[in-house]
Scaffold this motif. Structure first.
Motif, PDB file in Angstrom:
ATOM      1  N   SER A  30       0.829  -1.204   0.000  1.00  0.00           N
ATOM      2  CA  SER A  30       0.000   0.000   0.000  1.00  0.00           C
ATOM      3  C   SER A  30       0.863   1.252   0.000  1.00  0.00           C
ATOM      4  O   SER A  30       0.559   2.235  -0.699  1.00  0.00           O
ATOM      5  N   THR A  31       1.958   1.240   0.757  1.00  0.00           N
ATOM      6  CA  THR A  31       2.874   2.395   0.791  1.00  0.00           C
ATOM      7  C   THR A  31       3.504   2.625  -0.569  1.00  0.00           C
ATOM      8  O   THR A  31       3.558   3.757  -1.067  1.00  0.00           O
ATOM      9  N   VAL A  32       3.988   1.548  -1.191  1.00  0.00           N
ATOM     10  CA  VAL A  32       4.608   1.662  -2.519  1.00  0.00           C
ATOM     11  C   VAL A  32       3.588   2.126  -3.554  1.00  0.00           C
ATOM     12  O   VAL A  32       3.892   2.964  -4.412  1.00  0.00           O
ATOM     13  N   GLY A  33       2.366   1.592  -3.477  1.00  0.00           N
ATOM     14  CA  GLY A  33       1.327   1.989  -4.431  1.00  0.00           C
ATOM     15  C   GLY A  33       0.993   3.465  -4.343  1.00  0.00           C
ATOM     16  O   GLY A  33       0.865   4.160  -5.363  1.00  0.00           O
ATOM     17  N   ILE A  34       0.854   3.983  -3.115  1.00  0.00           N
ATOM     18  CA  ILE A  34       0.580   5.413  -2.934  1.00  0.00           C
ATOM     19  C   ILE A  34       1.758   6.243  -3.439  1.00  0.00           C
ATOM     20  O   ILE A  34       1.574   7.257  -4.121  1.00  0.00           O
ATOM     21  N   ASN A 287      -5.632  -0.933  -0.133  1.00  0.00           N
ATOM     22  CA  ASN A 287      -4.707  -1.845   0.535  1.00  0.00           C
ATOM     23  C   ASN A 287      -4.551  -1.491   2.009  1.00  0.00           C
ATOM     24  O   ASN A 287      -4.295  -2.367   2.852  1.00  0.00           O
ATOM     25  N   ILE A 288      -4.670  -0.193   2.315  1.00  0.00           N
ATOM     26  CA  ILE A 288      -4.606   0.224   3.721  1.00  0.00           C
ATOM     27  C   ILE A 288      -5.781  -0.362   4.490  1.00  0.00           C
ATOM     28  O   ILE A 288      -5.638  -0.818   5.628  1.00  0.00           O
ATOM     29  N   VAL A 289      -6.966  -0.341   3.852  1.00  0.00           N
ATOM     30  CA  VAL A 289      -8.148  -0.932   4.476  1.00  0.00           C
ATOM     31  C   VAL A 289      -7.895  -2.408   4.771  1.00  0.00           C
ATOM     32  O   VAL A 289      -8.151  -2.898   5.883  1.00  0.00           O
ATOM     33  N   THR A 290      -7.366  -3.116   3.766  1.00  0.00           N
ATOM     34  CA  THR A 290      -7.079  -4.544   3.942  1.00  0.00           C
ATOM     35  C   THR A 290      -6.072  -4.758   5.064  1.00  0.00           C
ATOM     36  O   THR A 290      -6.246  -5.644   5.919  1.00  0.00           O
ATOM     37  N   THR A 291      -5.007  -3.956   5.059  1.00  0.00           N
ATOM     38  CA  THR A 291      -3.967  -4.097   6.086  1.00  0.00           C
ATOM     39  C   THR A 291      -4.537  -3.902   7.480  1.00  0.00           C
ATOM     40  O   THR A 291      -4.269  -4.692   8.399  1.00  0.00           O
ATOM     41  N   LEU A 292      -5.334  -2.870   7.670  1.00  0.00           N
ATOM     42  CA  LEU A 292      -5.861  -2.557   8.995  1.00  0.00           C
ATOM     43  C   LEU A 292      -6.904  -3.570   9.453  1.00  0.00           C
ATOM     44  O   LEU A 292      -6.973  -3.895  10.643  1.00  0.00           O
ATOM     45  N   VAL A 293      -7.735  -4.036   8.523  1.00  0.00           N
ATOM     46  CA  VAL A 293      -8.722  -5.056   8.901  1.00  0.00           C
ATOM     47  C   VAL A 293      -7.996  -6.302   9.414  1.00  0.00           C
ATOM     48  O   VAL A 293      -8.376  -6.896  10.446  1.00  0.00           O
ATOM     49  N   MET A 294      -6.929  -6.669   8.705  1.00  0.00           N
ATOM     50  CA  MET A 294      -6.149  -7.838   9.137  1.00  0.00           C
ATOM     51  C   MET A 294      -5.425  -7.546  10.448  1.00  0.00           C
ATOM     52  O   MET A 294      -5.306  -8.408  11.322  1.00  0.00           O
ATOM     53  N   ALA A 295      -4.941  -6.298  10.601  1.00  0.00           N
ATOM     54  CA  ALA A 295      -4.247  -5.927  11.838  1.00  0.00           C
ATOM     55  C   ALA A 295      -5.210  -5.943  13.021  1.00  0.00           C
ATOM     56  O   ALA A 295      -4.848  -6.367  14.130  1.00  0.00           O
ATOM     57  N   VAL A 296      -6.430  -5.486  12.825  1.00  0.00           N
ATOM     58  CA  VAL A 296      -7.437  -5.501  13.887  1.00  0.00           C
ATOM     59  C   VAL A 296      -7.729  -6.936  14.322  1.00  0.00           C
ATOM     60  O   VAL A 296      -7.793  -7.249  15.521  1.00  0.00           O
ATOM     61  N   ASN A 297      -7.879  -7.808  13.334  1.00  0.00           N
ATOM     62  CA  ASN A 297      -8.123  -9.222  13.663  1.00  0.00           C
ATOM     63  C   ASN A 297      -6.934  -9.837  14.406  1.00  0.00           C
ATOM     64  O   ASN A 297      -7.101 -10.693  15.282  1.00  0.00           O
ATOM     65  N   ASP A 298      -5.733  -9.408  14.041  1.00  0.00           N
ATOM     66  CA  ASP A 298      -4.524  -9.935  14.660  1.00  0.00           C
ATOM     67  C   ASP A 298      -4.335  -9.394  16.081  1.00  0.00           C
ATOM     68  O   ASP A 298      -3.688 -10.034  16.911  1.00  0.00           O
ATOM     69  N   LYS A 299      -4.878  -8.195  16.342  1.00  0.00           N
ATOM     70  CA  LYS A 299      -4.670  -7.528  17.636  1.00  0.00           C
ATOM     71  C   LYS A 299      -5.934  -7.537  18.501  1.00  0.00           C
ATOM     72  O   LYS A 299      -6.056  -6.717  19.417  1.00  0.00           O
ATOM     73  N   ARG A 300      -6.850  -8.455  18.255  1.00  0.00           N
ATOM     74  CA  ARG A 300      -8.106  -8.450  19.006  1.00  0.00           C
ATOM     75  C   ARG A 300      -7.861  -8.609  20.514  1.00  0.00           C
ATOM     76  O   ARG A 300      -8.513  -7.962  21.339  1.00  0.00           O
ATOM     77  N   ALA A 301      -6.924  -9.447  20.867  1.00  0.00           N
ATOM     78  CA  ALA A 301      -6.632  -9.636  22.293  1.00  0.00           C
ATOM     79  C   ALA A 301      -6.067  -8.367  22.908  1.00  0.00           C
ATOM     80  O   ALA A 301      -6.433  -7.976  24.031  1.00  0.00           O
ATOM     81  N   ASP A 302      -5.166  -7.699  22.175  1.00  0.00           N
ATOM     82  CA  ASP A 302      -4.596  -6.442  22.669  1.00  0.00           C
ATOM     83  C   ASP A 302      -5.679  -5.383  22.847  1.00  0.00           C
ATOM     84  O   ASP A 302      -5.663  -4.622  23.819  1.00  0.00           O
ATOM     85  N   ILE A 303      -6.597  -5.347  21.885  1.00  0.00           N
ATOM     86  CA  ILE A 303      -7.690  -4.378  21.960  1.00  0.00           C
ATOM     87  C   ILE A 303      -8.558  -4.664  23.185  1.00  0.00           C
ATOM     88  O   ILE A 303      -8.975  -3.749  23.918  1.00  0.00           O
ATOM     89  N   ALA A 304      -8.842  -5.938  23.420  1.00  0.00           N
ATOM     90  CA  ALA A 304      -9.663  -6.316  24.579  1.00  0.00           C
ATOM     91  C   ALA A 304      -8.991  -5.903  25.887  1.00  0.00           C
ATOM     92  O   ALA A 304      -9.646  -5.388  26.802  1.00  0.00           O
TER      93      ALA A 304
END
Length: 415
Positions: A30-34, A287-304
């Motif tokens: 996403s960074t390279v694309g932008i 791609n940023i949306v995709t990255t963050l959605v995946m990051a949110v799923n990966d960090k669900r425990a941290d968020i909790a």
């Protein structure tokens, strides 16, 4: 040192060495694309600005803004018509001309041209062609002892193998009743060569007004008058109003008739470039949306855990906006820097590539210039960078909101 909590956690997530490899890859993409989108858009707009600049300051500086040519009656007293035109506050210059259609001959080589007979001093009021005389002098057309001088475009000189000081024969047709006689032949000396780096080099040929008057062997002094106006983009209106001031039946032409399509094409391509490349940046932002959605799923425990410690939804939103916005900032900044550097050196880079592959991308025989110009505009850089930054931040809103929907009891209860 005090640091905002949302920015601190968001930056920690971005720089973490324990990130999921696939998420890191999508984030980098996403960074390279932008960056590529911003860079290409800045370079493309700079090139279009360069074409517009060259059109205005090279082509339109040479081509008269407007022409008033007599239909049935020539200008026997062009001086009085010139005074009438100059009385118009929107007309800044007026100069007489005679057009001679014929052939230039050097040995066995022939070239069809339209010779333009001008008063060299008056012509300076309406055209800056004298600035582009690379060899010889423009003032040679004002030599009172010899008016058989011609100033040619470099393309014509090259095609006929002419150099400064060479003699060239001008062949002009003559008609008697229903039959044609042998063409009249006149010898001129090449006293100047014009170098405009484009198509006009193949079309321009100037001779003194007095020579054309002798050749025509008529009582009139000029076919018409060229004029220069204060606002070239209002030339059609100004030329028409100026023509109505004269007591003549006239052909009224402005630069829009002969060169207007170039300006319209440049504006159209510039508009399309905005639309197409903004869409390219938009795709990169997805791609940023995709990255963050995946990051949110990966960090669900941290968020909790953060929620159980009292983190508000606003704080969580800002954490992931910062986390995703870093990609946009890095992409915009790197793309802008690369775009500026390449735009400032675009002409040199393209010339180097042409020399490397032995092929010209822009031929002076076809296009109005034979090089790729570049004119970097600060407004374009700010607009492109600003729009890309806004789009990348907007792309983080949905994933950031998704982080707020995490239920601590459910997430921690499954651990």
């Amino acid at each position: 040192m005090f640091r905002p909590l949302a920015a601190y956690i968001g930056l920690r997530y971005t720089s973490s060495k324990r990130r999921n490899g696939f998420i890191a890859f999508i984030s980098a993409s996403s960074t390279v694309g932008i960056a590529l989108g911003v860079m290409v858009l800045i370079i493309g707009l700079s090139a279009m600005n360069g074409f517009e600049y060259e059109l205005k300051n090279r082509i339109l500086a040479v081509v008269p803004n407007g022409e008033l040519e007599g239909v049935s009656e020539p200008f026997d007293d062009w001086q009085s018509a010139q005074k009438t035109l100059l009385a118009n506050p929107e007309v800044v210059g007026a100069a007489p001309f005679i057009k001679l259609n014929g052939l230039l001959q050097k040995g066995n080589e022939l070239k069809a041209v339209q010779l333009r007979a001008v008063d060299s001093e008056a012509e300076k009021q309406v055209s800056e062609v004298y600035r582009y005389v690379a060899q010889g002098t423009w003032d040679s057309l004002n030599d009172p002892t010899n008016n058989r001088q011609v100033v040619l475009g470099r393309g014509i000189a090259k095609e006929l193998n002419l150099e400064l000081g060479d003699t060239v024969t001008v062949l002009l047709s003559q008609q008697s009743g229903q039959s044609f006689k042998a063409p009249r032949r006149f010898r001129f000396t090449v006293s100047g060569i014009i170098h405009l780096s484009g198509q006009l080099d193949n079309n321009l040929a100037y001779v003194p007004l007095s020579a054309a008057q002798e050749i025509q062997d008529k009582a009139f002094k000029a076919d018409g008058l060229s004029i220069k106006v204060t606002d070239i983009f209002a030339a059609s209106r100004i030329v028409r109003e100026a023509g109505n001031q004269l007591d003549h039946y006239l052909y009224i032409r402005s630069w829009m008739t002969s060169q207007g399509f170039l300006y319209q094409d440049i504006q159209m391509v510039k508009s399309l470039m905005y639309v197409i490349l903004i869409l390219v940046i938009a795709v990169a932002c997805f791609n940023i949306v995709t990255t963050l959605v995946m990051a949110v799923n990966d960090k669900r425990a941290d968020i909790a855990i953060l929620k159980t410690m009292g983190a508000s939804n606003t704080l969580l939103r800002f954490i992931f906006i910062v986390h995703g916005g870093i990609n946009g900032i890095l992409g915009v900044v790197s793309g802008t820097i690369l775009g500026i550097l390449i735009s400032e050196n675009l002409t040199v880079i393209i010339k180097f590539i042409e020399g490397l592959i032995g092929h010209e991308f822009l031929s002076g025989d076809i296009y109005f210039i034979d090089f790729l110009p570049s004119q970097l505009a600060l407004n374009d850089v700010l607009v492109v960078g600003g729009v890309a930054m806004i789009m990348s931040v907007v792309a983080t809103i949905y994933p950031a909101n998704k982080a707020c929907s995490v239920q601590p009891a459910r997430e921690l209860g499954n651990k």
